[in-house]
Every structure is written in C-alpha cells, then in structure tokens.
Design a protein around this motif. Sequence first.
Motif, PDB file in Angstrom:
ATOM      1  N   ALA A 102       0.745  -0.758   0.223  1.00  0.00           N
ATOM      2  CA  ALA A 102       0.193  -0.037  -0.050  1.00  0.00           C
ATOM      3  C   ALA A 102       0.584   1.044  -0.125  1.00  0.00           C
ATOM      4  O   ALA A 102       0.793   1.943  -0.822  1.00  0.00           O
ATOM      5  CB  ALA A 102      -0.855  -0.020   1.102  1.00  0.00           C
ATOM      6  N   SER A 103       2.238   1.187   0.798  1.00  0.00           N
ATOM      7  CA  SER A 103       2.520   2.732   0.673  1.00  0.00           C
ATOM      8  C   SER A 103       2.921   2.636  -0.531  1.00  0.00           C
ATOM      9  O   SER A 103       3.234   3.662  -0.685  1.00  0.00           O
ATOM     10  CB  SER A 103       3.538   2.098   2.099  1.00  0.00           C
ATOM     11  OG  SER A 103       3.395   2.158   3.447  1.00  0.00           O
ATOM     12  N   ALA A 104       3.816   1.933  -0.733  1.00  0.00           N
ATOM     13  CA  ALA A 104       4.215   2.221  -2.642  1.00  0.00           C
ATOM     14  C   ALA A 104       3.497   2.238  -3.453  1.00  0.00           C
ATOM     15  O   ALA A 104       4.014   3.101  -4.086  1.00  0.00           O
ATOM     16  CB  ALA A 104       4.820   0.410  -2.633  1.00  0.00           C
ATOM     17  N   TYR A 105       2.493   1.799  -3.514  1.00  0.00           N
ATOM     18  CA  TYR A 105       1.809   2.122  -4.810  1.00  0.00           C
ATOM     19  C   TYR A 105       1.072   3.185  -3.797  1.00  0.00           C
ATOM     20  O   TYR A 105       0.558   3.951  -5.390  1.00  0.00           O
ATOM     21  CB  TYR A 105      -0.073   1.335  -4.433  1.00  0.00           C
ATOM     22  CG  TYR A 105       0.531  -0.032  -4.912  1.00  0.00           C
ATOM     23  CD1 TYR A 105       1.202  -0.689  -5.864  1.00  0.00           C
ATOM     24  CD2 TYR A 105      -0.560  -1.153  -4.413  1.00  0.00           C
ATOM     25  CE1 TYR A 105       1.332  -1.515  -6.018  1.00  0.00           C
ATOM     26  CE2 TYR A 105      -0.190  -2.526  -5.057  1.00  0.00           C
ATOM     27  CZ  TYR A 105       0.466  -2.930  -5.714  1.00  0.00           C
ATOM     28  OH  TYR A 105       0.101  -4.059  -6.281  1.00  0.00           O
ATOM     29  N   GLU A 106       0.702   4.052  -3.106  1.00  0.00           N
ATOM     30  CA  GLU A 106       0.400   5.657  -3.207  1.00  0.00           C
ATOM     31  C   GLU A 106       1.764   6.520  -3.604  1.00  0.00           C
ATOM     32  O   GLU A 106       1.707   7.455  -4.201  1.00  0.00           O
ATOM     33  CB  GLU A 106       0.390   5.778  -1.158  1.00  0.00           C
ATOM     34  CG  GLU A 106      -0.964   5.229  -0.540  1.00  0.00           C
ATOM     35  CD  GLU A 106      -1.854   5.328  -1.439  1.00  0.00           C
ATOM     36  OE1 GLU A 106      -1.805   6.775  -1.129  1.00  0.00           O
ATOM     37  OE2 GLU A 106      -2.868   4.890  -2.339  1.00  0.00           O
ATOM     38  N   THR A 107       3.049   5.980  -3.371  1.00  0.00           N
ATOM     39  CA  THR A 107       4.556   6.366  -3.956  1.00  0.00           C
ATOM     40  C   THR A 107       4.424   6.562  -4.941  1.00  0.00           C
ATOM     41  O   THR A 107       4.575   7.766  -5.541  1.00  0.00           O
ATOM     42  CB  THR A 107       5.541   5.896  -3.158  1.00  0.00           C
ATOM     43  OG1 THR A 107       5.117   5.952  -1.557  1.00  0.00           O
ATOM     44  CG2 THR A 107       6.592   6.868  -3.828  1.00  0.00           C
ATOM     45  N   ILE A 108       3.710   5.620  -5.776  1.00  0.00           N
ATOM     46  CA  ILE A 108       4.657   5.372  -7.214  1.00  0.00           C
ATOM     47  C   ILE A 108       2.907   5.625  -8.004  1.00  0.00           C
ATOM     48  O   ILE A 108       2.926   5.200  -9.896  1.00  0.00           O
ATOM     49  CB  ILE A 108       5.053   4.237  -7.969  1.00  0.00           C
ATOM     50  CG1 ILE A 108       4.250   2.595  -7.911  1.00  0.00           C
ATOM     51  CG2 ILE A 108       6.240   3.899  -6.983  1.00  0.00           C
ATOM     52  CD1 ILE A 108       4.933   1.505  -8.181  1.00  0.00           C
ATOM     53  N   ARG A 109       1.897   5.887  -7.471  1.00  0.00           N
ATOM     54  CA  ARG A 109       0.732   5.704  -8.171  1.00  0.00           C
ATOM     55  C   ARG A 109       0.900   6.510  -9.755  1.00  0.00           C
ATOM     56  O   ARG A 109       0.491   6.507 -10.751  1.00  0.00           O
ATOM     57  CB  ARG A 109      -0.037   6.918  -7.222  1.00  0.00           C
ATOM     58  CG  ARG A 109      -1.359   6.914  -7.765  1.00  0.00           C
ATOM     59  CD  ARG A 109      -2.287   7.513  -6.796  1.00  0.00           C
ATOM     60  NE  ARG A 109      -4.111   8.437  -7.127  1.00  0.00           N
ATOM     61  CZ  ARG A 109      -4.383   9.062  -8.029  1.00  0.00           C
ATOM     62  NH1 ARG A 109      -3.390  10.296  -8.142  1.00  0.00           N
ATOM     63  NH2 ARG A 109      -5.294   9.349  -8.829  1.00  0.00           N
ATOM     64  N   ASN A 110       0.851   8.107  -9.492  1.00  0.00           N
ATOM     65  CA  ASN A 110       1.061   8.720 -10.684  1.00  0.00           C
ATOM     66  C   ASN A 110       2.083   8.102 -11.663  1.00  0.00           C
ATOM     67  O   ASN A 110       1.411   8.207 -12.773  1.00  0.00           O
ATOM     68  CB  ASN A 110       1.456  10.561 -10.944  1.00  0.00           C
ATOM     69  CG  ASN A 110      -0.238  10.467  -9.863  1.00  0.00           C
ATOM     70  OD1 ASN A 110      -1.280  10.687 -10.144  1.00  0.00           O
ATOM     71  ND2 ASN A 110       0.037  12.197  -9.390  1.00  0.00           N
ATOM     72  N   THR A 111       3.473   7.526 -11.440  1.00  0.00           N
ATOM     73  CA  THR A 111       3.929   7.275 -11.863  1.00  0.00           C
ATOM     74  C   THR A 111       3.570   5.799 -12.743  1.00  0.00           C
ATOM     75  O   THR A 111       3.860   6.273 -14.328  1.00  0.00           O
ATOM     76  CB  THR A 111       5.664   6.645 -11.998  1.00  0.00           C
ATOM     77  OG1 THR A 111       5.899   7.766 -11.206  1.00  0.00           O
ATOM     78  CG2 THR A 111       6.868   6.225 -12.952  1.00  0.00           C
ATOM     79  N   VAL A 112       2.764   5.097 -12.441  1.00  0.00           N
ATOM     80  CA  VAL A 112       2.135   3.770 -12.947  1.00  0.00           C
ATOM     81  C   VAL A 112       1.319   3.929 -13.219  1.00  0.00           C
ATOM     82  O   VAL A 112       0.936   3.402 -14.728  1.00  0.00           O
ATOM     83  CB  VAL A 112       1.772   2.693 -11.449  1.00  0.00           C
ATOM     84  CG1 VAL A 112       0.650   1.782 -12.609  1.00  0.00           C
ATOM     85  CG2 VAL A 112       2.566   1.873 -11.179  1.00  0.00           C
ATOM     86  N   LEU A 113       0.460   4.958 -13.118  1.00  0.00           N
ATOM     87  CA  LEU A 113      -0.686   5.705 -14.027  1.00  0.00           C
ATOM     88  C   LEU A 113      -0.736   6.257 -15.140  1.00  0.00           C
ATOM     89  O   LEU A 113      -0.863   5.864 -17.056  1.00  0.00           O
ATOM     90  CB  LEU A 113      -1.561   6.861 -13.297  1.00  0.00           C
ATOM     91  CG  LEU A 113      -2.811   5.781 -11.905  1.00  0.00           C
ATOM     92  CD1 LEU A 113      -2.595   7.618 -11.635  1.00  0.00           C
ATOM     93  CD2 LEU A 113      -3.865   5.387 -12.601  1.00  0.00           C
ATOM     94  N   SER A 114       0.953   6.897 -15.268  1.00  0.00           N
ATOM     95  CA  SER A 114       1.338   7.663 -16.440  1.00  0.00           C
ATOM     96  C   SER A 114       1.793   6.646 -17.630  1.00  0.00           C
ATOM     97  O   SER A 114       1.382   6.784 -18.782  1.00  0.00           O
ATOM     98  CB  SER A 114       2.723   8.640 -16.122  1.00  0.00           C
ATOM     99  OG  SER A 114       3.027   8.719 -17.747  1.00  0.00           O
ATOM    100  N   THR A 115       2.247   5.018 -16.886  1.00  0.00           N
ATOM    101  CA  THR A 115       2.502   3.979 -17.523  1.00  0.00           C
ATOM    102  C   THR A 115       2.019   3.774 -18.510  1.00  0.00           C
ATOM    103  O   THR A 115       1.621   2.544 -19.364  1.00  0.00           O
ATOM    104  CB  THR A 115       3.698   3.224 -17.030  1.00  0.00           C
ATOM    105  OG1 THR A 115       4.231   3.772 -16.479  1.00  0.00           O
ATOM    106  CG2 THR A 115       4.042   2.214 -17.505  1.00  0.00           C
ATOM    107  N   HIS A 116       0.533   3.207 -17.413  1.00  0.00           N
ATOM    108  CA  HIS A 116      -0.608   2.084 -18.032  1.00  0.00           C
ATOM    109  C   HIS A 116      -0.880   3.289 -19.221  1.00  0.00           C
ATOM    110  O   HIS A 116      -1.868   2.771 -20.365  1.00  0.00           O
ATOM    111  CB  HIS A 116      -1.548   2.201 -17.474  1.00  0.00           C
ATOM    112  CG  HIS A 116      -1.386   1.275 -16.484  1.00  0.00           C
ATOM    113  ND1 HIS A 116      -2.554   0.726 -15.040  1.00  0.00           N
ATOM    114  CD2 HIS A 116      -0.549   0.447 -16.196  1.00  0.00           C
ATOM    115  CE1 HIS A 116      -2.234  -0.107 -14.253  1.00  0.00           C
ATOM    116  NE2 HIS A 116      -1.267  -0.428 -15.017  1.00  0.00           N
ATOM    117  N   ALA A 117      -0.495   5.180 -18.845  1.00  0.00           N
ATOM    118  CA  ALA A 117      -1.254   5.688 -20.666  1.00  0.00           C
ATOM    119  C   ALA A 117      -0.642   5.897 -21.575  1.00  0.00           C
ATOM    120  O   ALA A 117      -1.519   6.049 -23.188  1.00  0.00           O
ATOM    121  CB  ALA A 117      -1.860   7.380 -19.936  1.00  0.00           C
ATOM    122  N   GLN A 118       0.674   5.121 -21.426  1.00  0.00           N
ATOM    123  CA  GLN A 118       1.273   4.937 -23.045  1.00  0.00           C
ATOM    124  C   GLN A 118       1.618   3.570 -23.121  1.00  0.00           C
ATOM    125  O   GLN A 118       2.208   3.432 -23.944  1.00  0.00           O
ATOM    126  CB  GLN A 118       2.626   5.783 -22.444  1.00  0.00           C
ATOM    127  CG  GLN A 118       2.593   7.120 -21.918  1.00  0.00           C
ATOM    128  CD  GLN A 118       2.444   7.574 -23.125  1.00  0.00           C
ATOM    129  OE1 GLN A 118       2.675   7.920 -24.240  1.00  0.00           O
ATOM    130  NE2 GLN A 118       2.156   9.320 -22.426  1.00  0.00           N
TER     131      GLN A 118
END
Length: 196
Positions: A102-118
């Motif tokens: 959970a802590s890791a996901y909160e930290t990298i949330r936007n990076t993962v979403l950006s990756t998903h978008a691309q």
Amino acid sequence: MSKADEPALPDGRRLRSERTRQAIIDASIAFMDEGVLVPTAQQIAERAGVGIRSFFRHFADMGSLFQAIDDQIRDSYEALFRGGNRDGTLEQRIEHFVERYASAYETIRNTVLSTHAQLWRYEYLRESYARSQRVMRRDQEAWLPELMSSPGTRREAVDAVASFEMWYRLRGHQGLSRPAAVAALTDLLKQLICES
C-alpha cells in the motif's frame, strides 16, 4: 538517440549536454508527480528551460524519453516493495505485506498511471511493465511461501488482489480511504490464503 550514439563532445559541452538531458528527465518526472500523466514534448522542454530542438537532440521521440526515465527510476521504485517485516504468522505476514505494498502504491501512483496511459504506444514500456510484474510476483511468494503449494487459480487470484490495479480501483474508483483499502485487501487475502 542513445547516449552511446551521441558524438564525442569537449568536456564543457558534454557536461552541458548531460545537464540538459537530465533537466528534461527531471521535468518529465515532475509532471508525472503532479498528475500530468502524458505531458507533451513542448511542455517538458519549457519546464526544463530548453528549446524544443534541444529536446529532440537528446531524445528522438517520447518513447526514448520514457525509456530513459524508466532506466533512472526503476531501481528506486522496486526498492519500495523490498524489505519490510516478513516475520510472524501467515496472517501477520499478510498484514505486513499489504501495508508495504500500500505504501509503495501510494508513492508510485502517478508514475504507474502514466505508464498505463502509454503502454499501447511503446513496446519498451510494455516489456518493462511485464518485467516489473514478474519481479513483484516473485516478491509475493517470498512474503508468502505458502502460495507455492496453493492451486494455480488461487495464486492468480492472489496476484490480482495484490495488484496496483486493485489498489487503484479501491482508492481511485471506489473512494476508499487508505486504511479502508488496506483492510479490504487484507481481508480478501486472508480469505484466499488462510481459509483454503
């Protein structure tokens, strides 16, 4: 153009070139951190304080920029999942595991979403994301070695429940608070693993 393909430059020019390249990467990461998931080359160049021609001298296209970003941040983001308190009973380890992820996901949330978008656009990102998923799957099994003797369908279910996509659904789409999302995932994993 990769760094290996760049022509040799005198020391002063080379240092300026490296600073410019890093400024472009830093500007891109800052946009992602702020929730601008797919910034344009022009936006990034302006934020980095360079011209658009300079941007494309360092990165042939946005794909090569995303590859450079991934190369730079991958180790630090994967480190967020490693470690943690892996002692205790199975139920305690599930609780520790969910808290760590959970802590890791909160930290990298936007990076993962950006990756998903691309992902649809860049093969490198698809390969890198798939590799990260394999690393995380092995890490789950290190936290919870009991999974190795579970049926394949149950291991797949655990992998899905423990994924970023499930975390983001609970937090982003269902509007759960962090503690409520942690509680939901912990309960689901205990049902899947402990009550078999």
